[in-house]
Design a protein around this motif. Structure first.
Motif, short mmCIF file in Angstrom:
data_model
loop_
_atom_site.label_atom_id
_atom_site.label_comp_id
_atom_site.label_asym_id
_atom_site.label_seq_id
_atom_site.Cartn_x
_atom_site.Cartn_y
_atom_site.Cartn_z
N GLY A 1 4.05 -18.13 12.23
CA GLY A 1 2.89 -17.99 13.31
C GLY A 1 3.24 -18.25 14.49
N LEU A 2 4.41 -17.60 14.83
CA LEU A 2 4.79 -17.47 16.21
C LEU A 2 5.14 -16.28 17.00
N PRO A 3 4.79 -16.17 18.20
CA PRO A 3 5.12 -14.95 18.88
C PRO A 3 6.58 -14.96 18.99
N VAL A 4 6.87 -13.76 18.95
CA VAL A 4 8.61 -13.42 19.02
C VAL A 4 8.97 -13.37 20.31
N ARG A 5 9.72 -14.05 20.74
CA ARG A 5 10.58 -13.79 22.37
C ARG A 5 11.56 -12.48 22.57
N ASN A 6 11.33 -11.92 23.52
CA ASN A 6 12.35 -10.91 23.62
C ASN A 6 13.69 -11.37 24.44
N TYR A 7 14.46 -10.45 24.44
CA TYR A 7 15.77 -10.85 25.14
C TYR A 7 16.28 -9.61 25.49
N ILE A 8 16.54 -9.30 26.80
CA ILE A 8 17.20 -8.05 27.61
C ILE A 8 16.64 -6.98 27.05
N ASN A 9 15.19 -6.77 27.14
CA ASN A 9 14.59 -5.69 26.81
C ASN A 9 14.75 -5.02 25.27
N SER A 10 14.81 -6.23 24.44
CA SER A 10 14.98 -6.12 23.21
C SER A 10 14.63 -7.25 22.20
N TYR A 11 14.06 -6.89 20.88
CA TYR A 11 13.75 -8.17 20.00
C TYR A 11 14.58 -8.04 18.94
N PHE A 12 15.14 -9.09 18.26
CA PHE A 12 15.84 -9.29 17.37
C PHE A 12 15.02 -9.98 16.28
N LEU A 13 14.98 -9.48 15.09
CA LEU A 13 14.38 -9.74 13.86
C LEU A 13 15.36 -9.79 12.59
N CYS A 14 15.01 -10.97 11.96
CA CYS A 14 15.80 -11.32 11.01
C CYS A 14 14.99 -10.91 9.60
N TRP A 15 15.63 -10.80 8.47
CA TRP A 15 15.19 -10.41 7.08
C TRP A 15 14.23 -11.30 6.28
N THR A 16 14.22 -12.58 6.94
CA THR A 16 13.40 -13.61 6.13
C THR A 16 11.97 -13.53 6.64
N ASP A 17 11.52 -13.05 7.48
CA ASP A 17 10.32 -13.29 8.30
C ASP A 17 9.52 -11.91 8.02
N ASN A 18 8.21 -11.99 8.12
CA ASN A 18 7.42 -10.78 8.12
C ASN A 18 6.65 -10.78 9.72
N TYR A 19 6.54 -9.60 10.19
CA TYR A 19 6.22 -9.40 11.61
C TYR A 19 4.86 -8.29 11.70
N ASP A 20 4.07 -8.58 12.57
CA ASP A 20 3.14 -7.73 13.20
C ASP A 20 3.25 -7.15 14.43
N PHE A 21 3.38 -5.73 14.87
CA PHE A 21 3.53 -5.10 16.31
C PHE A 21 2.24 -5.27 16.81
#
Length: 105
Positions: free
Chosen positions: A54-74
């Motif tokens: 239930g949190l926004p994903v923070r970006n890092y140097i013009n990228s996002y890094f996502l892990c396999w354990t979570d689900n995401y909406d863009f």
């Protein structure tokens, strides 16, 4: 959507393409390219929401890094454009362990 073995490319507007690039079996990198395939800055109107936490994903140097354990909406222009649901599961095996009686501890 264009794709190859490690990446998926989604056109979100003219000259702006979202790239989902698999770095390993556990991590993916999200970044953007233009029509010439040059990396560009993350559009101001774009964000990712982690549905698992239930949190926004923070970006890092013009990228996002996502892990396999979570689900995401863009989101682009506050409109849902893509959902990423991870179906990788953990198999947990319970191993019977000898626990000594309390009076011998």
């Amino acid at each position: 959507m264009n794709e190859n073995k490690n990446s998926h490319i989604v056109c979100i507007e003219q000259d702006v393409h979202l790239v989902l690039y698999r770095l390993s079996s556990s991590i993916s990198r999200i970044f953007f390219i233009n029509d010439n395939k040059d990396e560009i800055s993350i559009p101001n109107r774009f964000h990712i929401q982690d549905n698992t936490n239930g949190l926004p994903v923070r970006n890092y140097i013009n990228s996002y890094f996502l892990c396999w354990t979570d689900n995401y909406d863009f989101f682009f222009n506050n409109e849902l454009i893509l959902t990423l649901n991870n179906y990788r599961n953990l198999d947990i095996e319970v191993v019977k362990v000898h626990i000594p009686p309390v009076d011998t501890i």
